[in-house]
Scaffold this motif. Structure first.
Motif, PDB file in Angstrom:
ATOM      1  N   LYS A  73      23.014  53.152  11.329  1.00 30.75           N
ATOM      2  CA  LYS A  73      23.203  52.466  12.622  1.00 30.75           C
ATOM      3  C   LYS A  73      21.796  52.094  13.120  1.00 30.75           C
ATOM      4  O   LYS A  73      21.017  52.945  13.534  1.00 30.75           O
ATOM      5  CB  LYS A  73      23.897  53.428  13.597  1.00 30.75           C
ATOM      6  N   ILE A  74      21.473  50.807  13.021  1.00 33.05           N
ATOM      7  CA  ILE A  74      20.116  50.357  13.376  1.00 33.05           C
ATOM      8  C   ILE A  74      20.107  49.877  14.836  1.00 33.05           C
ATOM      9  O   ILE A  74      20.930  49.046  15.223  1.00 33.05           O
ATOM     10  CB  ILE A  74      19.678  49.179  12.460  1.00 33.05           C
ATOM     11  N   ASP A  75      19.169  50.394  15.623  1.00 29.16           N
ATOM     12  CA  ASP A  75      19.065  49.983  17.027  1.00 29.16           C
ATOM     13  C   ASP A  75      18.067  48.845  17.233  1.00 29.16           C
ATOM     14  O   ASP A  75      18.167  48.090  18.194  1.00 29.16           O
ATOM     15  CB  ASP A  75      18.627  51.172  17.892  1.00 29.16           C
ATOM     16  N   SER A  76      17.043  48.794  16.359  1.00 29.26           N
ATOM     17  CA  SER A  76      16.016  47.757  16.505  1.00 29.26           C
ATOM     18  C   SER A  76      15.485  47.364  15.137  1.00 29.26           C
ATOM     19  O   SER A  76      15.445  48.195  14.224  1.00 29.26           O
ATOM     20  CB  SER A  76      14.808  48.259  17.307  1.00 29.26           C
ATOM     21  N   ILE A  77      15.042  46.100  15.059  1.00 30.41           N
ATOM     22  CA  ILE A  77      14.423  45.617  13.816  1.00 30.41           C
ATOM     23  C   ILE A  77      12.981  45.236  14.136  1.00 30.41           C
ATOM     24  O   ILE A  77      12.724  44.485  15.089  1.00 30.41           O
ATOM     25  CB  ILE A  77      15.167  44.375  13.278  1.00 30.41           C
ATOM     26  N   LEU A  78      12.048  45.747  13.356  1.00 30.25           N
ATOM     27  CA  LEU A  78      10.650  45.288  13.422  1.00 30.25           C
ATOM     28  C   LEU A  78      10.382  44.590  12.107  1.00 30.25           C
ATOM     29  O   LEU A  78      10.356  45.229  11.052  1.00 30.25           O
ATOM     30  CB  LEU A  78       9.681  46.484  13.578  1.00 30.25           C
ATOM     31  N   HIS A  79      10.188  43.276  12.181  1.00 31.85           N
ATOM     32  CA  HIS A  79      10.143  42.477  10.943  1.00 31.85           C
ATOM     33  C   HIS A  79       8.703  42.080  10.576  1.00 31.85           C
ATOM     34  O   HIS A  79       8.182  41.077  11.061  1.00 31.85           O
ATOM     35  CB  HIS A  79      11.030  41.245  11.114  1.00 31.85           C
ATOM     36  N   PHE A  80       8.094  42.895   9.707  1.00 34.47           N
ATOM     37  CA  PHE A  80       6.734  42.634   9.217  1.00 34.47           C
ATOM     38  C   PHE A  80       6.742  41.944   7.849  1.00 34.47           C
ATOM     39  O   PHE A  80       5.740  41.353   7.453  1.00 34.47           O
ATOM     40  CB  PHE A  80       5.956  43.953   9.017  1.00 34.47           C
ATOM     41  N   ALA A  81       7.821  42.121   7.087  1.00 37.46           N
ATOM     42  CA  ALA A  81       7.793  41.713   5.675  1.00 37.46           C
ATOM     43  C   ALA A  81       7.556  40.214   5.537  1.00 37.46           C
ATOM     44  O   ALA A  81       8.212  39.401   6.192  1.00 37.46           O
ATOM     45  CB  ALA A  81       9.111  42.088   5.002  1.00 37.46           C
ATOM     46  N   GLY A  82       6.623  39.867   4.677  1.00 37.64           N
ATOM     47  CA  GLY A  82       6.352  38.456   4.425  1.00 37.64           C
ATOM     48  C   GLY A  82       5.107  38.316   3.584  1.00 37.64           C
ATOM     49  O   GLY A  82       4.376  39.290   3.376  1.00 37.64           O
ATOM     50  N   TYR A  83       4.906  37.116   3.071  1.00 38.14           N
ATOM     51  CA  TYR A  83       3.655  36.824   2.364  1.00 38.14           C
ATOM     52  C   TYR A  83       2.654  36.319   3.391  1.00 38.14           C
ATOM     53  O   TYR A  83       3.029  35.635   4.353  1.00 38.14           O
ATOM     54  CB  TYR A  83       3.889  35.749   1.300  1.00 38.14           C
ATOM     55  N   LYS A  84       1.366  36.592   3.148  1.00 41.44           N
ATOM     56  CA  LYS A  84       0.381  36.273   4.196  1.00 41.44           C
ATOM     57  C   LYS A  84      -0.910  35.635   3.704  1.00 41.44           C
ATOM     58  O   LYS A  84      -1.849  35.495   4.492  1.00 41.44           O
ATOM     59  CB  LYS A  84       0.046  37.540   4.982  1.00 41.44           C
ATOM     60  N   ALA A  85      -0.988  35.260   2.437  1.00 38.91           N
ATOM     61  CA  ALA A  85      -2.244  34.684   1.946  1.00 38.91           C
ATOM     62  C   ALA A  85      -2.280  33.184   2.248  1.00 38.91           C
ATOM     63  O   ALA A  85      -1.577  32.381   1.619  1.00 38.91           O
ATOM     64  CB  ALA A  85      -2.403  34.937   0.460  1.00 38.91           C
ATOM     65  N   VAL A  86      -3.083  32.826   3.242  1.00 42.68           N
ATOM     66  CA  VAL A  86      -3.134  31.449   3.734  1.00 42.68           C
ATOM     67  C   VAL A  86      -3.446  30.466   2.599  1.00 42.68           C
ATOM     68  O   VAL A  86      -2.747  29.462   2.410  1.00 42.68           O
ATOM     69  CB  VAL A  86      -4.203  31.342   4.849  1.00 42.68           C
ATOM     70  N   GLY A  87      -4.496  30.757   1.824  1.00 46.27           N
ATOM     71  CA  GLY A  87      -4.930  29.845   0.752  1.00 46.27           C
ATOM     72  C   GLY A  87      -3.834  29.669  -0.295  1.00 46.27           C
ATOM     73  O   GLY A  87      -3.526  28.543  -0.716  1.00 46.27           O
ATOM     74  N   GLU A  88      -3.205  30.779  -0.682  1.00 45.60           N
ATOM     75  CA  GLU A  88      -2.151  30.698  -1.696  1.00 45.60           C
ATOM     76  C   GLU A  88      -0.991  29.837  -1.190  1.00 45.60           C
ATOM     77  O   GLU A  88      -0.370  29.088  -1.951  1.00 45.60           O
ATOM     78  CB  GLU A  88      -1.637  32.109  -2.029  1.00 45.60           C
TER      79      GLU A  88
END
Ligand code: NAD
Ligand code: UFG
Length: 329
Positions: A73-88
């Motif tokens: 039972k999830i009360d909140s989502i903190l969404h950090f997942a992602g790619y982050k290399a600007v140049g790529e």
């Protein structure tokens, strides 16, 4: 209160997990380990005494997410997942659009389907483009020079549009400035893959002798000493910003800058690093890096007034903690 932290074994996510666990939250991590390692869970346990529940899952895959939401039972989502290399992201835009946008969409679908009332998204100062500083939340979102930045602008829109017509879901968009530093234990921090693109990991690798010399990109900007100016923020302060945002979330769509409000130039950062750690960092001044802005720093008054959150750590702390972590690697 159970919080799903996507990207929770990554740099900013792991520090936020520590702060949340220490405050008594029940933390569940979803990460596909694309840019992090499983042993971060042991390190979180060493610091907090508690190992978070972990799912090795791709957040852009709705079926994999369904398993997590059905089992918890999830009360909140903190969404950090992602790619982050600007140049790529410039070279392989579809990789970035697919991962970063489908992840946001699938999680927003889950938030509605499983009635999760709170969603926090990791956005970036990059959404302000080359606008005038200090950046305020009310500034227009400018086109980005790279697909990574576009995924932040688009994710903000996807989440805002969704929350506007679904009163059961509130969304907070956190625009980070330049996170550096590491947990004081030296156990968790930023581990870049390959040669770092960002300034602080490059400096620490030069300090360690892994890289020979730092290149300072440009000394002819209209800034205090001609080098780029950024709002460096200690990652632990940033982590506390997430907890404040979670606890003070208002109904609807909320946007906050998370920075210190102070600009530091590239040369100032190098000098502070040298002074607090007593190490010389050899560097050359070279041409500007394409796409860089001269100055980027936040107006942080909104986060202070509405969230009661303010940074506590100095640039000296950031330099000391970044080096302590690198030395431990
Ligand atoms: P990070 O790479 O250390 O952490 C991201 C985590 O997400 C990694 O552990 C990675 O394995 C995971 N991940 C990536 N795609 C995934 C997927 N499809 N499914 C599951 N897990 C996936 O990065 P970070 O520095 O901690 O950044 C976290 C967030 O903050 C990112 O969204 C980033 O764009 C944003 N942000 C970072 C900075 C910065 O300078 N570090 C600045 C502004 C915004
Ligand atoms: N710089 C150097 N030499 C280097 C690396 C960087 O001189 O080897 C300079 C850059 O030119 C810039 C400053 O250091 O003036 C900071 O550069 P970073 O690459 O560390 O950070 P950016 O401000 O370019 O970008 C970072 C993240 C982005 C995010 C942005 C705003 O990489 O993802 O902060 O949050 F969008």
């Amino acid at each position: 209160m159970s919080v799903l932290v996507t990207g929770g074994t990554g740099y900013i996510g792991s520090h936020t997990c520590v702060v949340l666990i220490e405050a008594g939250y029940d933390v569940i991590i979803a990460d596909n380990l694309y840019n992090s390692k499983l042993d971060v869970l042991d390190k979180i346990e060493s610091i907090t005494g508690k190992k978070p529940k972990f799912y090795c899952a791709d957040v852009s895959n709705k079926e994999e997410l369904d398993v997590i939401f059905k089992e918890n039972k999830i009360d909140s989502i903190l969404h950090f997942a992602g790619y982050k290399a600007v140049g790529e992201s410039v070279g392989v835009p579809l990789k970035y659009y697919r991962n970063n946008l489908l992840g946001t969409i699938a999680l927003a679908e889950c938030a509605l389907e499983y009635q999760v009332p709170k969603f926090i998204f990791s956005s970036s100062a990059t959404v302000y483009g080359d606008g005038s500083v200090p950046y305020r939340e009310s500034n227009p979102l400018l086109p980005s020079t790279n697909p990574y930045g576009e995924t932040k602008v688009m994710s903000e829109r996807i989440l805002s549009d969704t929350a506007k017509v679904n009163p059961g879901l509130s969304v907070t968009l956190l625009r980070y400035f330049n996170p550096i530093g590491a947990h004081k234990s030296g156990l968790i921090g930023e581990i870049p893959v390959g040669t770092p693109n960002n300034l602080m990991p490059y400096i620490t690798q030069v300090a360690k002798g892994k890289l020979a010399k730092l290149r300072v990109f440009g000394s002819d900007y209209d800034t205090v000493d001609g080098t780029g100016v950024r709002d460096f923020i200690h990652v632990v302060d940033l982590a506390y910003g997430h907890m404040a945002a979670l606890e003070k979330m208002k109904q609807g769509v909320n946007v906050y800058n998370l920075g210190t409000g102070k600009g530091t130039s590239v040369l100032e950062l190098i000098h502070t690093f040298q002074n607090v750690n007593n190490i010389t960092i050899p560097y050359d001044i070279v041409d500007r890096r394409p796409g860089d802005v001269a100055s980027s720093y936040a107006d942080v008054s909104k986060a202070w007034e509405e969230l009661g959150w303010k940074t506590e750590k100095s640039v000296e702390d950031m330099c000391r903690d970044s080096w302590f972590f690198e030395k431990n690697q």
